[in-house]
Design an enzyme around this catalytic site. Sequence first.
Site, PDB file in Angstrom:
ATOM      1  N   HIS A   1      -3.483   0.733  -2.711  1.00  0.00           N
ATOM      2  CA  HIS A   1      -4.388   1.347  -1.733  1.00  0.00           C
ATOM      3  C   HIS A   1      -5.813   1.349  -2.290  1.00  0.00           C
ATOM      4  CE1 HIS A   1      -5.610   3.866   1.625  1.00  0.00           C
ATOM      5  NE2 HIS A   1      -6.227   4.661   0.765  1.00  0.00           N
TER       6      HIS A   1
ATOM      7  N   ASP B   1       0.845  -1.197   0.000  1.00  0.00           N
ATOM      8  CA  ASP B   1       0.000   0.000   0.000  1.00  0.00           C
ATOM      9  C   ASP B   1       0.881   1.249   0.000  1.00  0.00           C
ATOM     10  OD1 ASP B   1      -1.692   2.152   0.664  1.00  0.00           O
ATOM     11  OD2 ASP B   1      -3.064   0.822   1.717  1.00  0.00           O
TER      12      ASP B   1
END
Length: 459
Positions: free
Chosen positions: A382, A351
């Site tokens: 993300h 992420d």
Amino acid sequence: MPPWAAVLALLLAALALLLLRPWKRAVGARTSVRDQEEQEMVSRGPTAQFSDRREPLPGGCSLICKPSALAQCLLRALRRSAALEPTPSSWLSGPHLQTFCHFILPVGPGPELAREYLQLADDGLVALDWVIGPCARGRRVTNTGGLPPVLLVIPNAWGRLTRNVLGLCLLALERGYYPVIFHRRGHHGCPLVSPRLQPFGDPSDLKEAVTYIRFRHPAAPLFAVSEGSGSALLLSYLGECGSSSYVTGAACISPVLRCREWFEAGLPWPYERGFLLHQKITLSRYASALEDTVDTSRLFRSSSLREFEETLFCHTKSFPISWDTYWDLNDPLRDVDEAAVPVLCICSADDPVCGPPDHTLPAELFQSNPYFFLLLSSHGGHCGFLRPEPLPAWSHEVILEAFKALTEFFRMEERMKGLSRRRTSFLGGRRRWGGLQKREVSPSSNLEEIFSWKRSYTR
């Protein structure tokens, strides 16, 4: 140039620069040694602190949770999930591409929405977008024998309605849910009728919205899903309300859990600038209305998300507070021990917005709290978790399958409790009947004493 075009141009420029230089943190940049450690941790996948109580899943994923009957039920459902099966790698596998495609690509036709404005106790307004169509491939029944469950969807804290949120709503509608999207004050076309915005982790507006949803659908099960930074709102609500939240199950996609550290460390500069610019554009239409409560000139000169948040909610003209006090009131994990609802958090080790799991995910929360479950993937970016079209994001499939497993688990628990109560009642009746028989044949028995329970029952 319209505002959306400016945002799109900025983010596309950032995407072009992706291949030209390595990224550093925008605010409070870490040292190069720390950056190298983070890159190594991402390349290794799930890290050492998550090795305890970690269950392997298909597709290189892991489930980290405290052992329990509910955990076993969820684990069985995830291991059967076709959404987690490995897929051929594609151009979408990179974390930044996953993230940019999620935030930048046009939303498309999207579902048909019916908007309601809910007036709050302080005369403010929030918006509820009920998803009413279309459902092209036929509607499946999720809650057999009952009303369709309501799915409350909470977008990110910036007010950006992404293609993944709408894709989740369409998939949920197809699976028999009744999705509704919650929009904060001033977000996504919701008018700001009072000079008050919703702080990062203040669930007061969400409480009133849930109360209204329960009023409209009192007998329907309620599930909740949040995206990215919007998870702070959902977790704050679940912690404050505890067992009175009305929610059957919840899921958080790429949640920001250590929010204060996240603001203070800053994001990689394309994300920091992009999210900051989006917030400035959103609030620019309310600049004159906010002048009496906020220093708008300082607000729109903010160079970081922390400075923007601190100016908007801490340095107010009427009631200024410190940064420490703000997070004492808005930390989403401040009442996490009071949460009494199963929460599935889907996170990715690569992420680029939240950062590596070792620094951003509290492992002890998932290893010690029986209500929190962490599905940790090696890839996904993300809030991305994208697959080649026309397949929806695999996180959406997993969430709906997890909710189905929770529904079946709770239905079985209620059935077992019902059988236990009936058995206890039956055995109790047998014991009472046997006792009455013995007392009736006793020469010293007294009928008035034997049936004294009737008088106490009728009082």
